[in-house]
Structures are given as C-alpha cells and as structure tokens.
Design a protein around this motif. Structure first.
Motif, short mmCIF file in Angstrom:
data_model
loop_
_atom_site.label_atom_id
_atom_site.label_comp_id
_atom_site.label_asym_id
_atom_site.label_seq_id
_atom_site.Cartn_x
_atom_site.Cartn_y
_atom_site.Cartn_z
N VAL A 1 32.52 46.97 34.33
CA VAL A 1 33.08 45.83 33.60
C VAL A 1 33.70 46.33 32.31
O VAL A 1 33.06 47.06 31.55
CB VAL A 1 31.99 44.78 33.29
CG1 VAL A 1 32.47 43.80 32.22
CG2 VAL A 1 31.57 44.03 34.55
N THR B 1 32.42 44.82 42.06
CA THR B 1 32.80 45.50 40.82
C THR B 1 31.87 46.67 40.49
O THR B 1 30.66 46.52 40.55
CB THR B 1 32.75 44.48 39.66
OG1 THR B 1 33.66 43.44 39.95
CG2 THR B 1 33.12 45.12 38.34
N VAL C 1 37.25 47.80 38.89
CA VAL C 1 36.98 47.32 37.54
C VAL C 1 37.29 45.83 37.40
O VAL C 1 38.30 45.36 37.91
CB VAL C 1 37.84 48.12 36.52
CG1 VAL C 1 37.64 47.62 35.10
CG2 VAL C 1 37.55 49.61 36.62
N THR C 2 36.41 45.10 36.72
CA THR C 2 36.70 43.72 36.36
C THR C 2 36.75 43.61 34.84
O THR C 2 35.91 44.17 34.15
CB THR C 2 35.61 42.76 36.89
OG1 THR C 2 35.60 42.81 38.31
CG2 THR C 2 35.89 41.32 36.47
N PHE D 1 33.75 36.37 39.32
CA PHE D 1 32.66 37.35 39.34
C PHE D 1 31.39 36.73 39.90
O PHE D 1 30.75 37.28 40.78
CB PHE D 1 32.43 37.85 37.91
CG PHE D 1 31.51 39.05 37.80
CD1 PHE D 1 32.00 40.33 38.00
CD2 PHE D 1 30.17 38.89 37.47
CE1 PHE D 1 31.17 41.44 37.88
CE2 PHE D 1 29.33 39.99 37.36
CZ PHE D 1 29.84 41.26 37.55
N THR E 1 25.87 46.25 36.38
CA THR E 1 27.18 46.88 36.26
C THR E 1 27.38 47.45 34.86
O THR E 1 27.23 46.72 33.88
CB THR E 1 28.29 45.84 36.54
OG1 THR E 1 27.92 45.09 37.70
CG2 THR E 1 29.63 46.51 36.77
#
Ligand code: GDP
Ligand code: MG
Length: 370
Positions: free
Chosen positions: A154, A151, A83-84, A140, A180
């Motif tokens: 998000v 990732t 996860v970002t 990113f 994403t």
C-alpha cells in the motif's frame, strides 16, 4: 445422545452465540453459550434461524478444483508487486496514479495507456510494477471481504499541507488488518505550505514510524504535480518487493482475481482480471465467481489485443456470460462439465445465503414485535 455446544452451533451458522441463546430463551430454555444442547433442540434452532449448514462434502467441489489447478502450475519465478494507493480524499491519489502512468509509459509504446481497466503496469529500471487504479478503500475492502488478497503493497498518500486525516487512519487500519506493508508518500511537496515534519510526527501516533524518524516504514517526499520524488517512490516499491520475495508459478492454468466488471454495449460482459498464478490465454475456459465462459478476446490497458498474460499482469477479458463481482476469484478449468458443476454450486450457495439472510431478517423482526 449427541450434544452440541451453543457457541459451536452459532459458529457453524455464522451467527453470534448471543443470537442463539436469545432464541433458546424465546423457546423457554435458559442456556449459556458454553453449554451443550441436544441434537433435537439444535435442529430446531437451525430450522428456526432458516439456515442449512453447508455439508462438508460440498466444499469438496471447490477443493478438488483447486487441487487440479495447482497440479498444473509450474516454473516458479519472481513476479511484479501489485500496489494500491490509499489516503484521504484530495491528498492526491488520482494525481499520483496519473503522473506515474504519464511518465512511465513511453509515448510510442502501444499508444500509451488509454483504457481504464482497473489496473495498469509500468516498467521501471528494476522491473515491472502493477497499480490497481481503483483507489479508495471501498475497492480494497470489497476485495478483502471476498477473501481476495490482490494487493502486495500500500502506498499511503498524505498531503504535506494537510496531514493525517480520518481516511488516512482508516487506510492504515486496512493495511494492518490485511498484513500489507505500507510505504508513505508525503505529497504536495511543491506547495509553500508543505510541512512534512508535522505529518511524519502525526503518523507516529498511529505507530507508522518512517525511516526518517528511526522506524522502518519507507518514506518518499513527492509532488504528483511536478513529478518530484516519484522515481524514488517507485524505487522504494521495488526494494520492498525484493524484500518480500514475491513469487508465482508462471506456467499452467491461470488463477487470479476479478478487479472490476461491467456490461458494455456491443461487447457484453467485460471483466478486468489480475492474474496471480500461471498464464491466462485467449481461448481458455474461465470460471469466475458463479460464471464461466471461454475467453474470446483479451486486451491490456493500452487497448492492445494480447494473447496471454502472466502473474501480476492485468487484462480485460471478453467471453463471460455475466459480470462476476469485484474480488471474485477466477481460475482456468480444463473441462466444461467441472466448470458448470462449480458455477451451479456457487450460484446455489449464493441463493441459499440470500434466503438465509432474508429468513434471519424476518425472524429478527418477528422477535422485535414480540
Ligand atoms: P484524490 O482525491 O486523493 O484522488 O486527490 P486528487 O488527485 O484528485 O487531487 C486533489 C487536488 O489536489 C487536485 O486539485 C490536484 O490537482 C491537487 N494535487 C494533487 N497532487 C498535488 C501536488 O503534488 N501538488 C499540488 N500543488 N497539488 C496537487
Ligand atoms: Mg481520486
């Protein structure tokens, strides 16, 4: 005689077709992008633009390597999501990362998370979640520009008292461009000025329609300050991950991505890596970007020495001779000769690309003076 269409030639040189037609014009030939030119003119163009097209055989070096690695990986299993956290400045990205770290890692557990290695993982009731903790769009995009898709999900943090801002929109665009999925976290719900409905309404103008508004984007209302709603948020991450059926082979040569790297006094080159496939072991021969070396030591985010790391698990490794760029792919190779060959190939390519850019710039400034 052999002919090549101008736009095809441009594509092979990774330049705009217009740049080629412009150059042709300077050379006294008026040709459209969809028209063909002969081989001699084409090579002249290539020479002029200071570019050596990469012979097809060269990519074989990389392909062979990839194949050898794939062959050795097996035992596909569910892997944790990566996860970002993204969002506008001051909306609470760092606070959220800190709060999760603080509440989800039991105090006794290996002394808690003490090291900054660019990522950390936490255990929830439903499974492990890994967070890249270099928030911000720069990290990113740096990874994405190198083709690394690190990732899976998000988390878009939006402050309930501030609403959608330029970097919120930018984050939405980045997530979309990379395909994403987004989970919205409306933060700062503890504030008396919080107005989540207004924020959700604003988000719909970017086609981010949350479940509350009849869309399918998951939503959690949280406070990174009090911790309110964070368990629900993590639950949404787990649900999303299940939906995505994230899997990876757990056995065999490791492959992954470099999250960050630096030179440290007394330790040498330190690289934080995220394993994507297989298992990384101490002693493995790792090829990362244009460097290779044996993994001398590995540590996790709690500063503990570890002997191995599987899919979606971040570790810091020692043993590379230099620092590979963030976003570089890494992989474990079995033979040193192969590692050297690919490393040299990549270093050469980097040099060539640099030269190419310099030549192009020189060429452009030359035209400007004409
Ligand atoms: P970032 O720039 O997105 O990383 O934002 P920060 O995490 O640095 O937070 C910016 C400011 O907002 C800091 O002063 C935080 O203490 C504050 N803040 C973050 N989350 C919350 C929250 O949930 N409630 C309140 N009241 N303040 C918060
Ligand atoms: Mg921050």
């Amino acid at each position: 005689p052999e002919q090549i269409v101008v736009s095809d030639l441009a594509q092979r040189m990774a330049v705009k077709a217009r740049e080629v037609t412009k150059l042709l014009m300077k050379m006294g030939e008026i040709v459209a992008a969809d028209e063909a030119i002969d081989q001699a003119t084409a090579s002249l163009i290539v020479e002029e633009m200071g570019h050596n097209p990469v012979p097809v055989s060269d990519t074989k070096v990389e392909d062979d390597l990839q194949e050898a690695v794939e062959e050795r990986s097996s035992n596909v299993q569910t892997r944790p999501p990566v996860v970002t956290i993204m969002g506008h400045v001051d909306h609470g990205k760092t606070s959220l990362l800190d709060k999760i770290r603080e509440t989800k890692v039991a105090p006794g557990e290996a002394g808690g998370i003490t090291q900054h290695i660019g990522a950390y993982h936490v255990k929830t009731e439903r499974g492990v979640i890994t967070f890249l903790d270099t928030p911000g769009h720069a990290a990113f995009t740096a990874m994405r520009s190198r083709g690394a898709q690190a990732t899976d999900i998000v988390i878009l943090v939006v402050a309930a008292d501030d609403g959608m801002m330029p970097q919120t929109e930018e984050a939405i665009d980045h997530a979309r461009a990379s395909g994403t999925p987004i989970i919205v976290a409306i933060n700062k719900m503890d504030k008396s000025t919080a107005d989540p409905d207004r924020v959700l309404n604003e988000l719909t103008t970017k086609e981010v329609v949350t479940e509350e508004w009849g869309g399918d984007v998951p939503l959690a209302k949280i406070s990174a300050k009090t911790g309110e709603g964070i368990d629900e948020l993590l639950e949404l991450v787990n649900l999303q991950a299940e939906l995505m059926e994230l899997e990876a082979p757990t056995e065999g040569a490791a492959q992954g991505v470099v999250i960050e790297s630096r030179l440290e006094k007394g330790r040498g080159a330190v690289a934080s890596v995220l394993v994507k496939k297989g298992t990384l072991n101490q002693g493995d021969l790792v090829l990362a970007g244009e460097f290779y070396g044996k993994v001398r030591a590995m540590t996790d985010e709690t500063g503990q020495r570890v002997k191995s790391a599987g899919p979606s698990i971040p570790v810091e490794i020692l043993g590379l001779p230099d620092t590979p760029a963030a976003g570089s792919e890494f992989l474990v190779v079995s033979d040193e000769k192969k590692a050297r060959e690919v490393a040299e190939f990549r270093a050469n390519r980097e040099r060539e690309q640099l030269l190419e850019r310099q030549n192009k710039m020189r060429l452009e400034s030359m035209f400007e003076q004409m």
